[in-house]
Design an enzyme around this catalytic site. Structure first.
Site, PDB file in Angstrom:
ATOM      1  N   GLU A  23      57.789   4.976  39.219  1.00 14.59           N
ATOM      2  CA  GLU A  23      58.600   5.968  38.518  1.00 14.59           C
ATOM      3  C   GLU A  23      58.863   5.647  37.044  1.00 14.59           C
ATOM      4  O   GLU A  23      59.011   6.546  36.232  1.00 14.59           O
ATOM      5  CB  GLU A  23      59.948   6.123  39.236  1.00 14.59           C
ATOM      6  CG  GLU A  23      59.857   6.823  40.581  1.00 14.59           C
ATOM      7  CD  GLU A  23      59.377   8.249  40.451  1.00 14.59           C
ATOM      8  OE1 GLU A  23      58.232   8.509  40.893  1.00 14.59           O
ATOM      9  OE2 GLU A  23      60.101   9.073  39.888  1.00 14.59           O
TER      10      GLU A  23
ATOM     11  N   SER B  44      48.180  46.459  76.887  1.00 11.02           N
ATOM     12  CA  SER B  44      48.175  47.886  76.563  1.00 11.02           C
ATOM     13  C   SER B  44      49.154  48.273  75.477  1.00 11.02           C
ATOM     14  O   SER B  44      49.175  49.438  75.051  1.00 11.02           O
ATOM     15  CB  SER B  44      48.473  48.702  77.834  1.00 11.02           C
ATOM     16  OG  SER B  44      47.404  48.591  78.752  1.00 11.02           O
TER      17      SER B  44
END
Length: 812
Positions: A158, A428
């Site tokens: 960092e 269906s």
């Protein structure tokens, strides 16, 4: 000689001598094209004359700009004295400003900002709490007791200048500023100290003023605290992902052991994910996590924090599975996970913001409806297979907001949401898409096909449920009875790809599993999520307006401002006439077909039942003008594959008309309780006359086949209207009154001798009329079957049935 040259006056000395020389020089310089002759004691006019006078009189301008006595170009260029003076002035000003800022900007106590605010999720009423997103998972430890490589891994990844800088990195600031001015990816140039301050002393900001404050505070912090103290505070507060704040919680969340046991490789991985903990988590993005891990290791070696032997021995570490919290326990856990996912995908919020931002999130979930959905599922009789799963999604068709959703019994034991993650064959419930496609392209409800079973279509043999033959059937009858052979012929003529396009327009994702272009796709071979079916039927409910299905209504930040609002605007995707006719046909599923269970709701309902091949799934999808709800049952084997649903309880076979219809009806009883009864638009007048698909003349019913009173030609439609008697008109009036009063539970009327059933009461069937012997199929026992019994009208079963001898009016 000198004295004689100056007779009559004092000798010019000092300032006067300089003035005289200057005046003489100016006079000579001014001679030429631009000079003016002084006559009669008059002064030269203009700017140059004034400058000359000023020089002659010895006066000097306070600001010599444009510069006197210079050429046309140089007179506009500032002198080196001016440049130097300006530069020194700016330096003094900057120093003074910095000094003032340093004196005025105070470093607040960490306790003022270090306590993250909890994000709360509410039901739709905005007051009832559904859950909370993680309070801070943090354990403060003395990081000086950790192996040195733990902290140094963070420093290497960092802020490599951490041990030498004064809290800020001037080179990094200049580099970031130049990059930002050039339009590159925005950079912040934050040191490790600035990151610590950014997160826990001042509000997170990317503005330059915010960065300036952070820089001043970083310098102060660096002067007041040792590097080890700063690193210790940073390691105890920074967010590593998975809800973990600080190195101790992160070690437990990723590796299931304390930070004191972290290896070099594990420390490098945790340091590597810091820039974006959510997206770099190895459980979600292992490839990018490995890149970041390798980068951290390389820097650790280059900066001397680890030896070559430690570097060579390092291997990418394995992480434990993400641990969930009790926050997600029970069926509510599925809702909270959906809220989080929607905030990240649609609202663009980061996981860290959600967990610590102190937001108030109001969902679209209605508490009473949600409780009713859970209760309807839990009320299923005991004895079901442990591998049975139930999904339920209910949507407000006017907004697309989810009113209730059942994703499973407990999120902590099964993270697969049965309504949004799992898929099952639509059965269906897919057929209405073919009907809508036909209606859009020239057919009407009066069009039909032969509904015999079995039937060979495109070289393959198909049959209806229980192999029942229905003879000639229009689209209303084919929908009410879910006649496979009729819909297969319709889909063949419409074209399967057109049917699929309608499904996608209604709400199916384009990448729905099994959404192929075979003729049998109309039978529901596609496997959507339950939420997809509900979305499509909500589009039908809204009469063709599709809305984005969502669960988040509003997000308000800690300051009280609305940060996000869920999408509620709809898009018209089907015409009103097509929706009116399709909805009419689907109402007959409830009035006289396989969905009569929903008649108990006592109001207009359009629906479709669905059962896949071998009953591996069973659905009931239906809607009123306000709400659309889909229910799915499916069963999985030990390997996770679909298997036939094991019958249990009240039914010997599990289809859409059994438990799915029961759950739908029980849930909708509560969901509709406080809503007024609304009616669907009437069937269009044109739907009584046969159309032609893509301009092709439509098939018509054979002359010797009775249609049970259905009108198939214009002549058939007009003749009864011309011959309607006063008695029939009065009967029609009574029938309309019956329709407008669905709560009237009177007994159905007596059927007429014209193939029609009597007017159905709310719940009692009408008595069938005298059925005519039609051209039905002749079974082996020699009896004649036909479809001449008319259906009663209303919201009760109301279907006429006449049976005498071997001639059966076989109305369904």
């Amino acid at each position: 000689m000198a004295d004689s040259a100056n007779q009559g006056g004092a000798r010019p000395t000092g300032r006067k001598l300089a003035q005289a020389a200057s005046a003489g020089h100016v006079t000579k310089a001014r001679k030429g094209r631009n000079s003016r002759t002084v006559k009669d004691g008059k002064r030269p006019a203009g700017r140059e004359s004034k400058q000359a006078d000023a020089a002659a009189s010895g006066r000097r301008r306070r600001i010599n700009y444009p510069r006197a006595g210079k050429g046309p170009i140089h007179r506009w260029l500032p002198s080196w004295r001016f440049v130097l003076g300006t530069f020194l002035f700016l330096i003094v000003l900057a120093v003074a400003g910095f000094t003032a800022a340093y004196a005025l900007i105070k470093v607040p106590e960490p306790s003022e900002f270090a306590q993250a605010q909890t994000t709360t999720v509410y039901y739709a009423d905005g007051t009832t709490v559904m859950g909370e997103f993680a309070e801070m998972d943090r354990t403060i430890i003395d990081t000086s007791e950790l192996p040195d490589y733990v902290g140094n891994a963070v420093v290497a990844s960092e802020d490599r200048s951490f041990y030498s800088n004064n809290g800020i990195d001037p080179k990094g600031i200049v580099r970031a500023f130049v990059n930002n001015m050039r339009g590159g990816a925005r950079q912040g140039a934050s040191t490790l100290t600035q990151q610590y301050i950014k997160n826990y002393y001042v509000d997170t900001t990317s503005s330059y003023s915010g960065k300036f404050k952070q820089a001043i505070m970083a310098i102060k912090i660096d002067r007041e605290m040792s590097k080890q103290e700063i690193l210790d505070s940073y390691l105890n507060t920074v967010y590593f992902g998975r809800g973990a704040y600080g190195i101790e919680a992160a070690s437990e969340a990723f590796f299931d052991h304390p930070a004191s046991e972290l290896t070099v490789s594990e420390a490098a991985l945790l340091a590597g994910v810091l820039p974006s903990p959510s997206s770099l988590d190895p459980a979600l993005n292992p490839d990018q996590a490995a890149v970041r891990w390798q980068r951290a290791l390389d820097f650790m070696l280059e900066d001397g924090y680890i030896t070559q032997e430690e570097y060579d021995a390092a291997e990418f570490p394995e992480t434990v599975a993400t641990q969930t919290k009790e926050t997600y326990g029970g069926s509510t856990g599925y809702l909270l996970q959906m809220v989080r996912a929607e905030l990240e995908s649609d609202a663009g919020m980061e996981a860290e913001d959600i967990d610590t931002g102190g937001y108030k999130i109001v969902t679209t979930i209605d508490k009473e409806d949600q409780d009713a959905a859970v209760a309807a599922v839990e009320n299923l009789p005991e004895g079901a297979s442990p591998n049975l799963h139930v999904g339920l999604v209910s949507i407000d068709s006017s907004t697309g907001g989810i009113l209730a959703l059942y994703g499973g019994e407990d999120y902590l034991t099964n993270q697969v949401n049965s309504s949004t993650d799992a898929v099952a064959q639509a059965g269906s419930t897919f057929k209405p898409f073919a009907m809508v496609a036909a209606l859009e392209n020239g057919d009407t409800l009066a069009n039909g096909y032969n509904g015999d079973s079995p039937m060979v279509i495109d070289g393959a043999t198909f049959q209806n449920y229980q192999n029942v033959s229905y003879g000639w059937s229009d689209l209303v009858k084919a929908t009410a009875n879910s006649i496979n052979t009729v819909y297969l012929q319709l889909n063949r003529d419409v074209r399967p790809d057109v049917t699929n396009e309608v499904a996608v327009r209604a709400g199916y994702p384009e990448d729905t599993l099994g959404l192929d272009a075979y003729v049998q796709n109309v039978l529901g071979s596609a496997s959507p999520h339950t939420v997809d079916i509900a979305t499509a039927y909500a589009t039908f409910s809204a009469q063709g307006t599709r809305h984005d299905t969502h669960i988040v209504d509003t997000v308000t930040n800690s300051a009280g401002s609305v940060a996000y609002t869920g999408p509620t605007d709809g898009e018209k995707v089907f015409s009103d006439d097509v929706m009116a006719d399709a909805t009419y046909a689907m109402q007959q599923v409830v009035n006289s077909g396989s969905g009569t269970t929903a008649l108990a709701l006592g109001r207009p309902v359009a629906a479709k039942t669905g059962s896949s091949s071998d009953n591996k799934s069973a659905q009931f999808a239906g809607y009123t003008p306000q709400i659309a709800t889909a229910v799915t049952l499916y069963q999985t084997g030990e390997d996770g594959s679909e298997e036939s649903i094991t019958p249990w309880g009240y039914y010997g076979e599990i289809t859409g008309s059994t438990y799915p219809a029961d759950i739908f009806t029980e849930y909708m009883t509560t969901a509709l309780a406080d809503l007024p009864v609304e009616y669907f638009p009437e069937r269009t007048a044109a739907s009584y006359y046969a159309g032609g698909l893509y301009g092709t003349p439509a098939p018509v019913a054979p002359a010797d086949t009775s249609t049970g009173g259905d009108i198939t030609t214009e002549e058939d439609a007009e003749e009864p209207l011309e011959e309607e008697t006063d008695a029939e008109e009065e009967a029609d009036t009574e029938e309309n009154e019956q329709q407008q009063n669905p709560d009237d539970q009177s007994t159905g009327g007596v059927g007429q001798n014209d193939d029609s059933g009597g007017t159905g009461g709310s719940f009692d069937p009408g008595t069938g009329g005298t059925g005519n012997t039609g051209g039905g199929t002749v079974p082996e026992d020699g009896s004649d079957q036909n479809d001449d019994s008319g259906n009663g009208y209303g919201y009760g079963p109301g279907q006429g049935r006449q049976q005498g001898g071997n001639n059966q009016g076989g109305g369904q």
